[in-house]
Design a protein around this motif. Structure first.
Motif: not given
Length: 362
Positions: A3-9, A247-256, A299-305
Motif C-alpha cells: 500500500v502506497a503511503v500518502t505523504k500529505y504534507p 502553512s498555518y498548520i506546518s509553520k504553527s508547529m515549527s520555529g519558522s 512576505c517570507s516563504r516560512h511565514d504562517m501567512h
C-alpha cells in the motif's frame, strides 16, 4: 499487497510550490535572494527560530489568564487594558526589535482605552505639495494598539521612500469588532480627501492584521465609490481568518513562525464576534478584488501567512489587478521590523513600487 503511503504534507506543499511557479512564470511572484552573507544568515535564521519559539510561549502564557477568567468580563477587560497599555508604552517587548522611537509629536493614542473615538484630522503632514503620503496600519491582532517601535518603523519606511507618514487609527476589538476598525480607517481616508489630499498621492500599507484591515478598507472605499489610492503594500498579510492554508498548520508547529494557530484564532474570534471568518470583508482571500489599486506583497516563504500571500496574489491576478509578490527565504515574520540588509532590500523594493505610481514634480 503493498500500500502506497500518502505523504500529505508533501502533497500540499507541492501544490503551493506549483502555484508559486505559475505566479513566477507570469512575473507576478519573485524570490528575493538574501543580502546577508551565508554564514551570518545561518546564524541569524537560527536565532530567529529560537526567538519565534520564545514569542509563541510568551503569547500563550499571556492568553492563559484570559481563558481562565473567560466568564468574568471585568477581569478579562483589566487584562486586555494592561496588555494594551504595556504595548503602547513599549514595555510588551516580544514584537519590539531595537530601533529608534518616533518623534514625540507623532505618538499615538493612550491605549488604556480602546482608541480615541475622535480623530485629529486637522494635523495632516506639512510636506511638499507633491510628496506622497504613506498611510500605514500597524498590526496588532485587531486587539492591541501599535507600539512606539512599530510606529517608528512606519516613519522609517516613509522616510526611505520620500513620503510623509500618517498612521491609520482604528478602534480595537473586542469592544469594537468587525467591521468597525476598517470603517474607521475608511473614514480617516475620506477625511484626508476632504481636506484636499489627492488620492493619487496616497499609498496604503500595513503588516499582518494591519494588512488585513487595509484590504477591508479598500473594499469599503470601493463600496462608497471613493477614489482609490495609487497603491497598497502588504507586509506578511493575514488574508484568511479561517486559516485554511497548510502553512498555518506546518509553520504553527515549527520555529519558522512566531505564532501558533491558537493565538491567531483567539485574536480572530475577538475581532469577528459572530461573523463567519470566510466573510470577504473580513478575509480578503475570499473577496472580489476588481478595481483595486496596484498591490505589492512582501512576505517570507516560512511565514504562517505564506499561503494567504499566494492566494491574494492569485485573486488579484484573476481580477486584473496589478500585483507583485516578493518573498524571502526567512523564518522572520514581517522581516522589515529588523534593521538587516534584507529589510533594507525590502524597503528599496517598496520605494520602487511607490516611485512608479506617484507624481513627483520636484
Amino acid at each position: 499487497m503493498d500500500v502506497a503511503v500518502t505523504k500529505y504534507p508533501a502533497i500540499v506543499d507541492s501544490d503551493i510550490d506549483i502555484r508559486l511557479l505559475e505566479l513566477e512564470a507570469k512575473k507576478i511572484a519573485q524570490a528575493i535572494g538574501s543580502q546577508i552573507a551565508p554564514l551570518t544568515k545561518s546564524i541569524s535564521d537560527f536565532g530567529a527560530r529560537v526567538e519565534n519559539r520564545i514569542i509563541k510561549a510568551a503569547l500563550l502564557r499571556a492568553m492563559k489568564p484570559a481563558f481562565e477568567n473567560a466568564y468574568d468580563p471585568s477581569k478579562v477587560a483589566r487584562l486586555l487594558s494592561a496588555y494594551r497599555t504595556a504595548t503602547a508604552q513599549g514595555r510588551y517587548g516580544v514584537f519590539n526589535p531595537v530601533m529608534q522611537s518616533p518623534p514625540d509629536t507623532q505618538l499615538l493614542f493612550d491605549a488604556a482605552s480602546p482608541v480615541a473615538d475622535d480623530y485629529a484630522y486637522a494635523d495632516w503632514p506639512e510636506g511638499e505639495a507633491d510628496e506622497p503620503i504613506l498611510f500605514y496600519v500597524p498590526g496588532g491582532g485587531f486587539i492591541l494598539p501599535p507600539s512606539p517601535k512599530q510606529v517608528a518603523l512606519a516613519f522609517r519606511l516613509a522616510e526611505h521612500c520620500g513620503c510623509e507618514a500618517v498612521i491609520g487609527k482604528h478602534r480595537l476589538a473586542p469592544e469594537y469588532p468587525f467591521p468597525i476598525p476598517a470603517n474607521d480607517l475608511a473614514d480617516q481616508y475620506a477625511a484626508m480627501l476632504e481636506s484636499g489630499v489627492s488620492a493619487s498621492q496616497i499609498i496604503l500599507s500595513g503588516d499582518s492584521a494591519g494588512a488585513t484591515l487595509i484590504m477591508a478598507m479598500l473594499l469599503e472605499l470601493r463600496k462608497r465609490g471613493l477614489p482609490m489610492p495609487c497603491g497598497a503594500i502588504l507586509f506578511s498579510p493575514w488574508g484568511d481568518l479561517a486559516m485554511r492554508g497548510w502553512s498555518y498548520i506546518s509553520k504553527s508547529m515549527s520555529g519558522s513562525s512566531p505564532f501558533r494557530m491558537e493565538a491567531a484564532a483567539f485574536s480572530a474570534k475577538l475581532y469577528l464576534g459572530d461573523t463567519l471568518p470566510t466573510d470577504p470583508r473580513a478575509s480578503p482571500v475570499y473577496a472580489d478584488l476588481r478595481d483595486f489599486p496596484p498591490l505589492a506583497i512582501h512576505c517570507s516563504r516560512h511565514d504562517m501567512h505564506f499561503d494567504d500571500a499566494v492566494q491574494l496574489a492569485e485573486k488579484a491576478d484573476d481580477a486584473n489587478v496589478s500585483i507583485r509578490m516578493n518573498y524571502w527565504d526567512s523564518p522572520r515574520h514581517h522581516l522589515e521590523r529588523f534593521g538587516s540588509k534584507d529589510a533594507k532590500k525590502s524597503f528599496d523594493l517598496v520605494a520602487e513600487f511607490i516611485n512608479a505610481r506617484v507624481n513627483r514634480t520636484g
